[in-house]
Design a protein around this motif. Structure first.
Motif, PDB file in Angstrom:
ATOM      1  N   PHE A 254       0.852  -1.195   0.000  1.00 32.18           N
ATOM      2  CA  PHE A 254       0.000   0.000   0.000  1.00 32.18           C
ATOM      3  C   PHE A 254       0.882   1.236   0.000  1.00 32.18           C
ATOM      4  O   PHE A 254       2.084   1.174   0.314  1.00 32.18           O
ATOM      5  CB  PHE A 254      -0.940   0.001   1.218  1.00 32.18           C
ATOM      6  N   GLN A 255       0.287   2.371  -0.345  1.00 30.71           N
ATOM      7  CA  GLN A 255       1.029   3.619  -0.434  1.00 30.71           C
ATOM      8  C   GLN A 255       0.973   4.376   0.884  1.00 30.71           C
ATOM      9  O   GLN A 255      -0.001   4.264   1.643  1.00 30.71           O
ATOM     10  CB  GLN A 255       0.473   4.480  -1.564  1.00 30.71           C
ATOM     11  N   ILE A 256       2.007   5.166   1.099  1.00 24.08           N
ATOM     12  CA  ILE A 256       2.066   6.039   2.273  1.00 24.08           C
ATOM     13  C   ILE A 256       1.773   7.464   1.811  1.00 24.08           C
ATOM     14  O   ILE A 256       2.538   8.030   1.023  1.00 24.08           O
ATOM     15  CB  ILE A 256       3.455   5.997   2.947  1.00 24.08           C
ATOM     16  N   PRO A 257       0.663   8.068   2.228  1.00 24.97           N
ATOM     17  CA  PRO A 257       0.357   9.445   1.815  1.00 24.97           C
ATOM     18  C   PRO A 257       1.456  10.416   2.232  1.00 24.97           C
ATOM     19  O   PRO A 257       2.104  10.241   3.279  1.00 24.97           O
ATOM     20  CB  PRO A 257      -0.965   9.757   2.539  1.00 24.97           C
ATOM     21  N   GLU A 258       1.687  11.417   1.404  1.00 27.18           N
ATOM     22  CA  GLU A 258       2.709  12.418   1.721  1.00 27.18           C
ATOM     23  C   GLU A 258       2.347  13.168   2.997  1.00 27.18           C
ATOM     24  O   GLU A 258       1.204  13.556   3.203  1.00 27.18           O
ATOM     25  CB  GLU A 258       2.857  13.398   0.560  1.00 27.18           C
ATOM     26  N   GLY A 259       3.345  13.369   3.834  1.00 22.63           N
ATOM     27  CA  GLY A 259       3.146  14.091   5.082  1.00 22.63           C
ATOM     28  C   GLY A 259       2.671  13.229   6.239  1.00 22.63           C
ATOM     29  O   GLY A 259       2.584  13.714   7.368  1.00 22.63           O
ATOM     30  N   GLU A 260       2.333  11.968   5.954  1.00 21.76           N
ATOM     31  CA  GLU A 260       1.871  11.061   7.008  1.00 21.76           C
ATOM     32  C   GLU A 260       3.040  10.269   7.582  1.00 21.76           C
ATOM     33  O   GLU A 260       3.983   9.926   6.860  1.00 21.76           O
ATOM     34  CB  GLU A 260       0.817  10.092   6.461  1.00 21.76           C
TER      35      GLU A 260
ATOM     36  N   GLN B 257       4.991   7.154   8.647  1.00 19.24           N
ATOM     37  CA  GLN B 257       4.971   5.797   8.126  1.00 19.24           C
ATOM     38  C   GLN B 257       4.517   4.792   9.188  1.00 19.24           C
ATOM     39  O   GLN B 257       3.708   3.901   8.917  1.00 19.24           O
ATOM     40  CB  GLN B 257       6.361   5.423   7.612  1.00 19.24           C
ATOM     41  N   GLY B 258       5.033   4.949  10.401  1.00 15.70           N
ATOM     42  CA  GLY B 258       4.669   4.026  11.480  1.00 15.70           C
ATOM     43  C   GLY B 258       3.181   4.066  11.791  1.00 15.70           C
ATOM     44  O   GLY B 258       2.557   3.021  12.016  1.00 15.70           O
ATOM     45  N   ALA B 259       2.598   5.252  11.789  1.00 16.02           N
ATOM     46  CA  ALA B 259       1.177   5.383  12.103  1.00 16.02           C
ATOM     47  C   ALA B 259       0.316   4.745  11.022  1.00 16.02           C
ATOM     48  O   ALA B 259      -0.693   4.095  11.323  1.00 16.02           O
ATOM     49  CB  ALA B 259       0.824   6.862  12.264  1.00 16.02           C
TER      50      ALA B 259
ATOM     51  N   VAL C  35      -3.136   0.169   9.174  1.00 19.40           N
ATOM     52  CA  VAL C  35      -3.412  -0.943   8.269  1.00 19.40           C
ATOM     53  C   VAL C  35      -3.537  -2.248   9.049  1.00 19.40           C
ATOM     54  O   VAL C  35      -4.446  -3.057   8.794  1.00 19.40           O
ATOM     55  CB  VAL C  35      -2.299  -1.051   7.200  1.00 19.40           C
ATOM     56  N   GLU C  36      -2.662  -2.466   9.996  1.00 12.94           N
ATOM     57  CA  GLU C  36      -2.714  -3.693  10.796  1.00 12.94           C
ATOM     58  C   GLU C  36      -4.027  -3.790  11.577  1.00 12.94           C
ATOM     59  O   GLU C  36      -4.640  -4.863  11.665  1.00 12.94           O
ATOM     60  CB  GLU C  36      -1.524  -3.743  11.745  1.00 12.94           C
ATOM     61  N   GLN C  37      -4.477  -2.681  12.117  1.00 13.10           N
ATOM     62  CA  GLN C  37      -5.738  -2.679  12.861  1.00 13.10           C
ATOM     63  C   GLN C  37      -6.920  -2.983  11.943  1.00 13.10           C
ATOM     64  O   GLN C  37      -7.830  -3.736  12.309  1.00 13.10           O
ATOM     65  CB  GLN C  37      -5.928  -1.323  13.543  1.00 13.10           C
ATOM     66  N   ALA C  38      -6.899  -2.421  10.734  1.00 16.40           N
ATOM     67  CA  ALA C  38      -7.990  -2.667   9.798  1.00 16.40           C
ATOM     68  C   ALA C  38      -8.034  -4.140   9.381  1.00 16.40           C
ATOM     69  O   ALA C  38      -9.112  -4.737   9.270  1.00 16.40           O
ATOM     70  CB  ALA C  38      -7.830  -1.771   8.562  1.00 16.40           C
TER      71      ALA C  38
END
Length: 323
Positions: free
Chosen positions: A101-107, A109-111, A116-119
Motif C-alpha cells: 500500500f502507499q504512504i500518503p505524503e506528510g503522514e 509511516q509508522g502510524a 493498516v494492521e488494525q484494519a
C-alpha cells in the motif's frame, strides 16, 4: 491410424496474396497518430505509478497453519483506508499473503502501518505480521529510471543483433517496430490506468522479445526471397514474404493471446493488468512486423543478388510498378 493435424488450422488458407505494401502509407499515418496520442497520454494524465515507482510499504500477513486468509477481505479493509493503490497477493499457501500500500505524503509511516494492521485485524481476525518494509520516494525513483534503462538496453541489443544477422536497414526497421510497440504499449497503460510497476516493465520486455521474434521470422523469409527472386520488384518480394509467414504469425499470436486471456480471467487482480498488456502488446507487435519494419526496408532499399550486390540500386516507395 495416423494422427491428423489440429482441425482449426484447416480454416487458414494455405496460400494468401494480400497486398500489404499497398496499405502501408495509410497504416503509417494511423501509427503516427496513435504514437503521438500515446506520448501525450504518458504525460497527461500520465502513468499510474505503482508502489514500486511511487513509494509505499509492504508486509507479510499470515494466519496459523490450516486457516484460510481471505484475500478479498484483506484487500477491501486496506482499500477503505484511502491509501491509493493497494495490492494483496497470496503466497505459498492459502494462509499467507503480501500486502502493499502507499504512504500518503506528510503522514508518519509508522502510524499508517499500524492503522493498516488494525484494519486487517478487524476484517479477518488476529493475524501475524512480518517482513514490514517501506520503499522511499528516492528508491522508487531509482527503480523507475532503472526500468526505463532496461527497456532502452533491450532495444539497443536487439538492434545490434539484427544488424549483425542481416543488414543495417533491417536493423533500423526492427528497431522502428520495437519503438512503435513500446510507445503504443505505454499509451495503452496510460489510457486504461493500469498500474505501472516492475511487473509491467517485465510485460513490456516480453512484448519486445515477442515482437523481435516475429520480425526475425519475416526478415529471414524476406532475405531468402531476395536471393531467390532477384528481378522481382522489392514491394512484391515483401508482399510475398509476409504472405508466406502469415499463417505462422496468426497461429502463434492466437495461441499466445488465448493463454493470456485465460490468465487474465483466472489469474486474479494482481495478474489482470499484466495479462492485458501482454495480449495487446502481442497484437501490436504482429502489426508492426507487417506495417512498420517491412515498409522501412522498402523505403530504404536493399542490395540484391545474394547477400551482397554492389551494382543494385534501392527501390523507393511508389517507384516500382507491379507486374
Amino acid at each position: 491410424m495416423a494422427m491428423r493435424g489440429w482441425p482449426l488450422i484447416k480454416l487458414l488458407p494455405q496460400k494468401t496474396n494480400f497486398q500489404f505494401v499497398k496499405y502501408a502509407p495509410a497504416a503509417g499515418v494511423i501509427s503516427l497518430i496513435l504514437c503521438v496520442a500515446s506520448i501525450v497520454g504518458c504525460f497527461y494524465p500520465g502513468l499510474n505509478m505503482g508502489i514500486d515507482f511511487r513509494g509505499g510499504a509492504s508486509m507479510e500477513v499470515s494466519k496459523p497453519a490450516g486457516q484460510v486468509l481471505e484475500l478479498d477481505q484483506v484487500r477491501s479493509a486496506v482499500s477503505d483506508l484511502g491509501l491509493g493503490d493497494v495490492q494483496v497477493q497470496g503466497i505459498d499457501s492459502d494462509s499467507s499473503a503480501i500486502v502493499r500500500f502507499q504512504i500518503p505524503e506528510g503522514e508518519a509511516q509508522g502510524a499508517i502501518v499500524q492503522k493498516v494492521e488494525q484494519a486487517i485485524d478487524q476484517a479477518v481476525g488476529e493475524v501475524r505480521y512480518s517482513g514490514v518494509s517501506v520503499v522511499g520516494s528516492k528508491v522508487s525513483g531509482e527503480l523507475f529510471v532503472n526500468g526505463l534503462l532496461a527497456l532502452a538496453a533491450a532495444i539497443a541489443l536487439m538492434f545490434v543483433y539484427i544488424w549483425f544477422r542481416f543488414e543495417p536497414q533491417f536493423g533500423f526497421g526492427a528497431v522502428a517496430g520495437l519503438v512503435h510497440d513500446l510507445i503504443l504499449t505505454f499509451g495503452l497503460i496510460a489510457l486504461f490506468r493500469f498500474e505501472f510497476s516492475l511487473n509491467t516493465v517485465a510485460a513490456i520486455l516480453t512484448v519486445i522479445g515477442y515482437s523481435m521474434n516475429d520480425t526475425v521470422v519475416v526478415f529471414d523469409r524476406l532475405r531468402e526471397n531476395l536471393r531467390k527472386y532477384k528481378t522481382m520488384p522489392l514491394r512484391d518480394v515483401i508482399d510475398l514474404s509476409l504472405n508466406e509467414t502469415l499463417s505462422r504469425t496468426i497461429i502463434t499470436g492466437v495461441t499466445a493471446v488465448g493463454v493470456l486471456a485465460v490468465l487474465a480471467l483466472y489469474g486474479g487482480e494482481a495478474l489482470f493488468g499484466f495479462s492485458i498488456v501482454l495480449m495487446v502488446g502481442i497484437v501490436i507487435g504482429t502489426y508492426s512486423s507487417i506495417y512498420v519494419g517491412a515498409p522501412i526496408i522498402l523505403l530504404w532499399g536493399v542490395k540484391r543478388g545474394g547477400s551482397i550486390d554492389e551494382d543494385a540500386k534501392p527501390i523507393k516507395l511508389g517507384m516500382a510498378s507491379r507486374p
